[in-house]
Design a protein around this motif. Structure first.
Motif, PDB file in Angstrom:
ATOM      1  N   LEU A  71       0.827  -1.202   0.000  1.00 61.40           N
ATOM      2  CA  LEU A  71       0.000   0.000   0.000  1.00 61.40           C
ATOM      3  C   LEU A  71       0.863   1.256   0.000  1.00 61.40           C
ATOM      4  CD1 LEU A  71      -2.836  -1.010   2.493  1.00 61.40           C
ATOM      5  CD2 LEU A  71      -3.102  -0.506   0.067  1.00 61.40           C
ATOM      6  N   GLU A  72       1.929   1.220   0.780  1.00 57.28           N
ATOM      7  CA  GLU A  72       2.807   2.380   0.849  1.00 57.28           C
ATOM      8  C   GLU A  72       3.444   2.678  -0.510  1.00 57.28           C
ATOM      9  OE1 GLU A  72       6.790   3.857   3.344  1.00 57.28           O
ATOM     10  OE2 GLU A  72       5.632   2.101   3.996  1.00 57.28           O
ATOM     11  N   ALA A  73       3.771   1.617  -1.249  1.00 52.73           N
ATOM     12  CA  ALA A  73       4.451   1.799  -2.534  1.00 52.73           C
ATOM     13  C   ALA A  73       3.486   1.978  -3.698  1.00 52.73           C
ATOM     14  CB  ALA A  73       5.370   0.598  -2.795  1.00 52.73           C
ATOM     15  N   TRP A  74       2.327   1.287  -3.656  1.00 47.93           N
ATOM     16  CA  TRP A  74       1.486   1.210  -4.859  1.00 47.93           C
ATOM     17  C   TRP A  74       0.013   1.501  -4.580  1.00 47.93           C
ATOM     18  CZ3 TRP A  74       3.742  -4.332  -5.063  1.00 47.93           C
ATOM     19  CH2 TRP A  74       5.086  -4.293  -5.482  1.00 47.93           C
ATOM     20  N   ALA A  75      -0.315   2.251  -3.577  1.00 46.61           N
ATOM     21  CA  ALA A  75      -1.715   2.428  -3.157  1.00 46.61           C
ATOM     22  C   ALA A  75      -2.647   2.775  -4.315  1.00 46.61           C
ATOM     23  CB  ALA A  75      -1.806   3.498  -2.069  1.00 46.61           C
ATOM     24  N   ASP A  76      -2.236   3.694  -5.177  1.00 47.63           N
ATOM     25  CA  ASP A  76      -3.128   4.181  -6.236  1.00 47.63           C
ATOM     26  C   ASP A  76      -2.959   3.452  -7.564  1.00 47.63           C
ATOM     27  OD1 ASP A  76      -4.183   6.107  -4.513  1.00 47.63           O
ATOM     28  OD2 ASP A  76      -2.555   7.513  -4.964  1.00 47.63           O
ATOM     29  N   ARG A  77      -2.147   2.413  -7.581  1.00 43.23           N
ATOM     30  CA  ARG A  77      -1.929   1.698  -8.838  1.00 43.23           C
ATOM     31  C   ARG A  77      -2.847   0.484  -8.949  1.00 43.23           C
ATOM     32  NH1 ARG A  77       4.311   0.815 -10.184  1.00 43.23           N
ATOM     33  NH2 ARG A  77       3.265  -0.265 -11.922  1.00 43.23           N
TER      34      ARG A  77
END
Length: 349
Positions: A71-77
């Motif tokens: 989530l920290e790295a890719w939350a909106d992907r």
């Protein structure tokens, strides 16, 4: 536009068809693809809570920290935009940035759990028809090779030191001594003890109901004296609701895994050898199961451990036919504790 005339020039007809498909933004293959269009893949921020709610408590506790990394790295992907290389890169980042515990093994366990967490997430997405199963990037990333455990069966004198330290130090030695004894007699995991409820105690047959790894549930024999201590604990610690947690502090608040962390930190403070080797609750499981295997054989040790008996690549088919009975497990416990058990049958051992 040129009309397609039956019997007309075939080349001209094909050119006209190609022109029409081009203007429509289609290819010939699209005409044969009858698969319904898949909805856009959700983002990690949208889908992680869905999977977290769908798995059991044990799985959630193991994987949630690693879903948080994602989530920290890719939350909106969206899920279908992540590549296998990105998963490997984040896995190596986790390896080098985790808090190294006293029993750390170079971060391999953290990377293994991270990949397992993503495989779980993508497996649910495939089941929900949100991604193409063949395009699962987590399935393309190999887990690190699992190293042999450094745990071993504790000799009797070391186990006695642990029991003595638990029972004579700390702010609740009665609770800590009960924890050590419960894990030593049953070889249960921490979650099995934390999930115990008053209604899980069979006083007459001296059995406790354990719910553990993989959603397994089993009845496990305990000695009559341990059963007495568990019943006394339930009464004195106000564990009055049958379906609520059994193990509690003096205040009546349920204990958590933090109690185990404090317990083993204190034991390590008093016993430097335990701190150096990273002794934990799971060492008690190793100790008991090794003793049972040496004295009663692999079949009864498997039953004592609560291991599943279905066949797999690592389990011989004979395990299906040599499943230990509850009476045999009780007999092993009776020998281990030196106390008669109501289910134990006579044994030649």
């Amino acid at each position: 536009m040129t009309a397609l005339v039956p019997g007309g020039d075939r080349a001209a007809d094909l050119d006209a068809a190609r022109l029409l498909l081009s203007r429509l933004g289609l290819t010939p293959a699209d005409l044969f693809d009858t698969t319904p269009a898949r909805a856009p893949a959700p983002t990690f921020a949208a889908y992680v809570p869905v999977v977290s709610a769908a798995v059991n408590t044990g799985t959630r506790g193991t994987y949630e920290p690693y879903w948080n990394y994602a989530l920290e790295a890719w939350a909106d992907r969206p899920l279908d935009t992540i590549t296998a290389s990105e998963i490997r890169t984040l896995g190596e980042h986790i390896r080098t940035h985790i808090i190294h515990r006293r029993n750390a093994r170079g971060g391999n366990g953290a990377v293994e759990n991270f990949i397992g967490a993503l495989r779980c997430l993508y497996r649910h997405a495939a089941d929900d028809d949100l991604i193409d199963p063949a395009a699962n990037p987590a399935a393309k990333v190999a887990k690190p090779r699992r190293q042999d455990s450094l745990r071993y069966a504790l000799p009797p004198d070391r186990l006695a030191e642990i029991n003595h330290t638990a029972a004579t130090t700390g702010n609740d030695p009665e609770l800590d001594a009960l924890l050590i004894r419960l894990h030593t007699e049953t070889a249960c995991r921490r979650q099995g003890a934390l999930d115990l409820r008053p209604q899980d105690l069979d006083r007459e047959q001296c059995l406790v109901l354990l719910r553990e790894k993989g959603g397994t549930t089993r009845w496990q024999p305990v000695s009559p004296s341990l059963m007495g201590h568990l019943l006394h604990h339930a009464t004195s610690r106000h564990a009055v609701e049958p379906h609520r947690q059994l193990l509690r502090y003096h205040s009546g608040q349920p204990i958590t895994t933090r109690r185990y962390d404090h317990l083993w930190h204190r034991i390590g403070t008093h016993l430097p050898w335990a701190r150096t080797q990273g002794v934990s609750t799971h060492w008690l499981r190793h100790t008991t199961l090794t003793w049972v295997e040496r004295h009663y054989g692999p079949a009864i040790a498997r039953g004592y451990a609560g291991h599943l008996t279905h066949t797999s690549n690592n389990t011989p088919t004979i395990a299906l036919y040599t499943k230990a009975t509850l009476q045999e497990i009780a007999a092993a416990l009776a020998t281990l504790t030196g106390e008669p058990h109501p289910l134990a049958r006579r044994s030649s051992r």
